[in-house]
Design a protein around this motif. Structure first.
Motif, PDB file in Angstrom:
ATOM      1  N   LYS A 188       0.827  -1.199   0.000  1.00 21.40           N
ATOM      2  CA  LYS A 188       0.000   0.000   0.000  1.00 21.40           C
ATOM      3  C   LYS A 188       0.866   1.255   0.000  1.00 21.40           C
ATOM      4  O   LYS A 188       2.000   1.257   0.482  1.00 21.40           O
ATOM      5  CB  LYS A 188      -0.921   0.014   1.226  1.00 21.40           C
ATOM      6  N   LYS A 189       0.274   2.316  -0.512  1.00 25.04           N
ATOM      7  CA  LYS A 189       0.983   3.586  -0.570  1.00 25.04           C
ATOM      8  C   LYS A 189       0.074   4.681  -0.035  1.00 25.04           C
ATOM      9  O   LYS A 189      -1.110   4.749  -0.399  1.00 25.04           O
ATOM     10  CB  LYS A 189       1.378   3.884  -2.017  1.00 25.04           C
ATOM     11  N   PRO A 190       0.579   5.540   0.854  1.00 29.79           N
ATOM     12  CA  PRO A 190      -0.267   6.616   1.391  1.00 29.79           C
ATOM     13  C   PRO A 190      -0.752   7.564   0.293  1.00 29.79           C
ATOM     14  O   PRO A 190      -0.118   7.701  -0.761  1.00 29.79           O
ATOM     15  CB  PRO A 190       0.672   7.339   2.372  1.00 29.79           C
ATOM     16  N   LYS A 191      -1.858   8.220   0.563  1.00 31.90           N
ATOM     17  CA  LYS A 191      -2.364   9.229  -0.370  1.00 31.90           C
ATOM     18  C   LYS A 191      -1.408  10.418  -0.405  1.00 31.90           C
ATOM     19  O   LYS A 191      -0.759  10.735   0.584  1.00 31.90           O
ATOM     20  CB  LYS A 191      -3.756   9.674   0.064  1.00 31.90           C
ATOM     21  N   LEU A 192      -1.365  11.064  -1.547  1.00 35.19           N
ATOM     22  CA  LEU A 192      -0.434  12.179  -1.734  1.00 35.19           C
ATOM     23  C   LEU A 192      -1.020  13.478  -1.178  1.00 35.19           C
ATOM     24  O   LEU A 192      -1.161  14.484  -1.883  1.00 35.19           O
ATOM     25  CB  LEU A 192      -0.102  12.330  -3.221  1.00 35.19           C
ATOM     26  N   ASP A 193      -1.364  13.457   0.113  1.00 37.28           N
ATOM     27  CA  ASP A 193      -1.893  14.658   0.770  1.00 37.28           C
ATOM     28  C   ASP A 193      -1.390  14.743   2.210  1.00 37.28           C
ATOM     29  O   ASP A 193      -2.037  15.331   3.062  1.00 37.28           O
ATOM     30  CB  ASP A 193      -3.418  14.654   0.745  1.00 37.28           C
ATOM     31  N   ARG A 194      -0.233  14.175   2.482  1.00 35.85           N
ATOM     32  CA  ARG A 194       0.271  14.070   3.844  1.00 35.85           C
ATOM     33  C   ARG A 194       0.895  15.385   4.322  1.00 35.85           C
ATOM     34  O   ARG A 194       1.574  16.090   3.556  1.00 35.85           O
ATOM     35  CB  ARG A 194       1.317  12.974   3.962  1.00 35.85           C
ATOM     36  N   ASP A 195       0.668  15.695   5.593  1.00 35.06           N
ATOM     37  CA  ASP A 195       1.289  16.863   6.223  1.00 35.06           C
ATOM     38  C   ASP A 195       2.606  16.505   6.901  1.00 35.06           C
ATOM     39  O   ASP A 195       3.506  17.346   6.991  1.00 35.06           O
ATOM     40  CB  ASP A 195       0.326  17.442   7.271  1.00 35.06           C
ATOM     41  N   TYR A 196       2.695  15.260   7.404  1.00 36.97           N
ATOM     42  CA  TYR A 196       3.893  14.816   8.110  1.00 36.97           C
ATOM     43  C   TYR A 196       4.266  13.412   7.632  1.00 36.97           C
ATOM     44  O   TYR A 196       3.394  12.596   7.302  1.00 36.97           O
ATOM     45  CB  TYR A 196       3.679  14.797   9.620  1.00 36.97           C
ATOM     46  N   ILE A 197       5.578  13.143   7.653  1.00 37.43           N
ATOM     47  CA  ILE A 197       6.091  11.809   7.338  1.00 37.43           C
ATOM     48  C   ILE A 197       7.001  11.388   8.491  1.00 37.43           C
ATOM     49  O   ILE A 197       8.079  11.962   8.696  1.00 37.43           O
ATOM     50  CB  ILE A 197       6.903  11.781   6.030  1.00 37.43           C
ATOM     51  N   ILE A 198       6.561  10.390   9.253  1.00 41.98           N
ATOM     52  CA  ILE A 198       7.379   9.852  10.350  1.00 41.98           C
ATOM     53  C   ILE A 198       8.314   8.790   9.783  1.00 41.98           C
ATOM     54  O   ILE A 198       7.894   7.936   8.994  1.00 41.98           O
ATOM     55  CB  ILE A 198       6.489   9.220  11.437  1.00 41.98           C
ATOM     56  N   ILE A 199       9.584   8.857  10.166  1.00 41.46           N
ATOM     57  CA  ILE A 199      10.548   7.831   9.760  1.00 41.46           C
ATOM     58  C   ILE A 199      10.964   7.071  11.017  1.00 41.46           C
ATOM     59  O   ILE A 199      11.532   7.660  11.948  1.00 41.46           O
ATOM     60  CB  ILE A 199      11.789   8.445   9.088  1.00 41.46           C
ATOM     61  N   LEU A 200      10.672   5.783  11.054  1.00 35.38           N
ATOM     62  CA  LEU A 200      10.955   4.972  12.241  1.00 35.38           C
ATOM     63  C   LEU A 200      12.418   4.531  12.264  1.00 35.38           C
ATOM     64  O   LEU A 200      12.921   3.967  11.285  1.00 35.38           O
ATOM     65  CB  LEU A 200      10.040   3.741  12.263  1.00 35.38           C
ATOM     66  N   GLY A 201      13.097   4.793  13.394  1.00 33.34           N
ATOM     67  CA  GLY A 201      14.507   4.441  13.518  1.00 33.34           C
ATOM     68  C   GLY A 201      14.721   2.961  13.788  1.00 33.34           C
ATOM     69  O   GLY A 201      13.816   2.249  14.217  1.00 33.34           O
ATOM     70  N   CYS A 202      15.963   2.498  13.523  1.00 35.92           N
ATOM     71  CA  CYS A 202      16.266   1.076  13.768  1.00 35.92           C
ATOM     72  C   CYS A 202      17.753   0.835  13.971  1.00 35.92           C
ATOM     73  O   CYS A 202      18.263  -0.216  13.599  1.00 35.92           O
ATOM     74  CB  CYS A 202      15.747   0.213  12.623  1.00 35.92           C
ATOM     75  N   GLY A 203      18.476   1.782  14.535  1.00 35.13           N
ATOM     76  CA  GLY A 203      19.895   1.564  14.811  1.00 35.13           C
ATOM     77  C   GLY A 203      20.796   2.214  13.776  1.00 35.13           C
ATOM     78  O   GLY A 203      20.468   2.258  12.584  1.00 35.13           O
ATOM     79  N   ILE A 204      21.955   2.742  14.243  1.00 36.31           N
ATOM     80  CA  ILE A 204      22.910   3.412  13.360  1.00 36.31           C
ATOM     81  C   ILE A 204      24.313   2.855  13.606  1.00 36.31           C
ATOM     82  O   ILE A 204      24.570   2.144  14.580  1.00 36.31           O
ATOM     83  CB  ILE A 204      22.912   4.944  13.599  1.00 36.31           C
ATOM     84  N   ARG A 205      25.244   3.216  12.697  1.00 40.22           N
ATOM     85  CA  ARG A 205      26.628   2.768  12.836  1.00 40.22           C
ATOM     86  C   ARG A 205      27.333   3.518  13.961  1.00 40.22           C
ATOM     87  O   ARG A 205      26.834   4.531  14.462  1.00 40.22           O
ATOM     88  CB  ARG A 205      27.378   2.975  11.517  1.00 40.22           C
ATOM     89  N   GLU A 206      28.509   3.032  14.310  1.00 46.60           N
ATOM     90  CA  GLU A 206      29.291   3.647  15.388  1.00 46.60           C
ATOM     91  C   GLU A 206      29.683   5.088  15.066  1.00 46.60           C
ATOM     92  O   GLU A 206      29.829   5.922  15.960  1.00 46.60           O
ATOM     93  CB  GLU A 206      30.553   2.818  15.661  1.00 46.60           C
TER      94      GLU A 206
END
Length: 476
Positions: A292-310
């Motif tokens: 599925k793809k969200p409708k193209l009328d979004r006010d905010y886009i949350i990006i969920l984190g999952c760990g980063i490099r050192e």
């Protein structure tokens, strides 16, 4: 709230369907009431003799020989059991049929359980099952469209599949002109037939589950969640081979205990097939959510984190989530002119030099995203907190905002379910990743729907168990 409404609607419609077809059944009984006082049976060509017990009287009339078959009509005069014997008059081999004459004049052939107009009654049952199956599929479609991420839609998908399989087996048996006893036997063994038909798929799926978990352990280390697939593989294969092994055993004990074992086997195969269908529902919903793809009328886009490099840079898994969000942002801006605000969400772990949110912000800036379009959330430690804390930031600025979230494709459904638990209703999108992450996602969805719907599943299994015990013991 919407999920609760869907559950109530499904329950109400199920009751309506059952009541309607029960009333139709009563109407057929009333319409054919007089005809129920006689039973038609067909045998091989031969002579007929009949015996009666002391409680019942039966007369045989209207004997007709046609096309090598002898048709006779049994008309009851009183209640009881009647044994009818017939043969070819030339050999010692005879055939027998026992008729049960009930007090209301209804005659049942105890060797087949057939009675006059039984086809009409079974058609009513079949139509009720077809209606229920159709209703559950429609409910799944509606729940999938309106609720999006819900264990309810996952459960309805699995149960609709299980109910449809049973209905199809019954329909096939009825169309083949089978007796009542044969049709009941087909339903009793529907779980067994489904297990055998899906055995190759189960074996391949179990092997893929185990391989994917071994890859996860190799990449991420040993964690309980990374061995769920191996544990489920053992259960799936163990249940499958147990069913094959038990079915192939020639039991030599008493007939009573044989019926007990048959009842237990039917319960086992039916339960196994139900959980197999629920697993399929988890697969369908997980894949559907990722596409599925969200409708193209979004006010905010949350990006969920999952760990980063050192060094504070992004792993490919997290970079894929950010790239997916950027691609959606640019497509929406190009087609609608509307700019969305990014909310990178993720706190700082003990082994990380900066928070995941800060690392994602740095990457967004490197990709040409203006700083005014970035609002970081750097306190969360898990997906539930990602959603809760991001929701708070958004509602402080716009309570009516339309929100999307970006995560990895296998994680979309679970993230959506968690967002609902936080009272939040964003639409998700998923970035592509390695195949070996998928099986574990299916397992977590499967375990989730079993736990979430445990009482409903129990309510389904109780009448199923009663039915199989009745068929195998009382009718045995």
């Amino acid at each position: 709230m919407k999920e609760q409404q869907e559950r109530k609607r499904l329950f109400k419609n199920s009751i309506i369907i059952l009541v309607v077809f029960f009333l139709i059944h009563l109407g057929i009984n009333a319409f054919f009431g007089n005809d129920l006082k006689e039973s038609i049976a067909t045998s091989l060509e031969g002579n007929i003799t009949y015996l009666q017990d002391e409680n019942g009287v039966v007369q045989i009339e209207d004997v007709l020989l046609q096309d090598g078959k002898l048709t006779y009509k049994v008309s009851p005069i009183g209640p009881g059991e009647v044994w009818v014997e017939f043969g070819d008059g030339k050999s010692e081999i005879n055939y027998e049929t026992i008729y049960k004459v009930k007090k209301n004049g209804k005659v049942i052939n105890l060797s087949t359980l057939n009675y006059p107009h039984y086809q009409a009654h079974l058609c009513i049952v079949l139509c009720a099952l077809l209606s229920l199956s159709f209703m559950f599929w429609k409910n799944f479609q509606r729940a999938n469209d309106e609720l999006g991420y819900s264990y309810h839609s996952m459960f309805v998908c699995g149960f609709a599949l299980w109910l449809s399989i049973t209905t199809l087996f019954m329909a096939y048996s009825l169309l083949m002109g089978n007796s009542v006893l044969e049709i009941i036997d087909t339903i009793r063994l529907s779980g067994h037939y489904f297990m055998m038909a899906t055995a190759p798929v189960v074996i391949v799926f179990s092997l893929l589950l185990s391989i994917s978990n071994l890859r996860l352990i190799q990449k991420e280390g040993f964690r309980f969640v990374n061995v769920l697939g191996i544990l489920l593989s053992i259960l799936l294969l163990g249940g499958l081979f147990f069913g094959l092994f038990v079915d192939g055993i020639g039991y030599q004990g008493s007939y009573f205990w044989l019926r007990i074992l048959q009842a237990l086997y039917s319960i086992f195969t039916s339960t196994y097939s139900l959980f197999e269908c629920l697993l399929m529902g988890a697969v369908v919903c997980g894949i559907s959510a990722s596409l599925k793809k969200p409708k193209l009328d979004r006010d905010y886009i949350i990006i969920l984190g999952c760990g980063i490099r050192e060094d504070g840079t992004l792993y490919p898994l997290l970079q894929g989530r950010v790239d997916q969000a950027i691609a959606f942002f640019r497509e929406q801006k190009e087609k609608t002119g509307k700019e969305a605000i990014f909310i990178p969400s993720g706190g700082k772990g003990n082994d990380e030099i900066i928070s995941e949110a800060e690392a994602m912000k740095n990457y967004l800036l490197s990709q040409g995203i203006e700083e005014r379009l970035i609002l970081i959330e750097d306190q969360s430690t898990n997906t539930l907190e990602n959603m809760k804390f991001s929701k708070t930031l958004i509602e402080e600025r716009n309570k009516e905002a339309k929100v999307a979230f970006s995560t990895t494709n296998y994680h979309v459904f679970r993230s959506g379910v968690i967002s609902r638990q936080a009272g939040f209703y964003p639409e998700g999108m998923g970035s592509k990743t390695r195949w070996y992450f998928w099986p574990n996602a299916f397992i977590r969805g499967f375990v989730g729907v079993i736990w979430y719907k445990r009482w409903t599943i129990l309510l389904i299994l109780i009448p199923t168990i009663v039915f199989f015990i009745s068929v195998n013991i009382l009718l045995g």
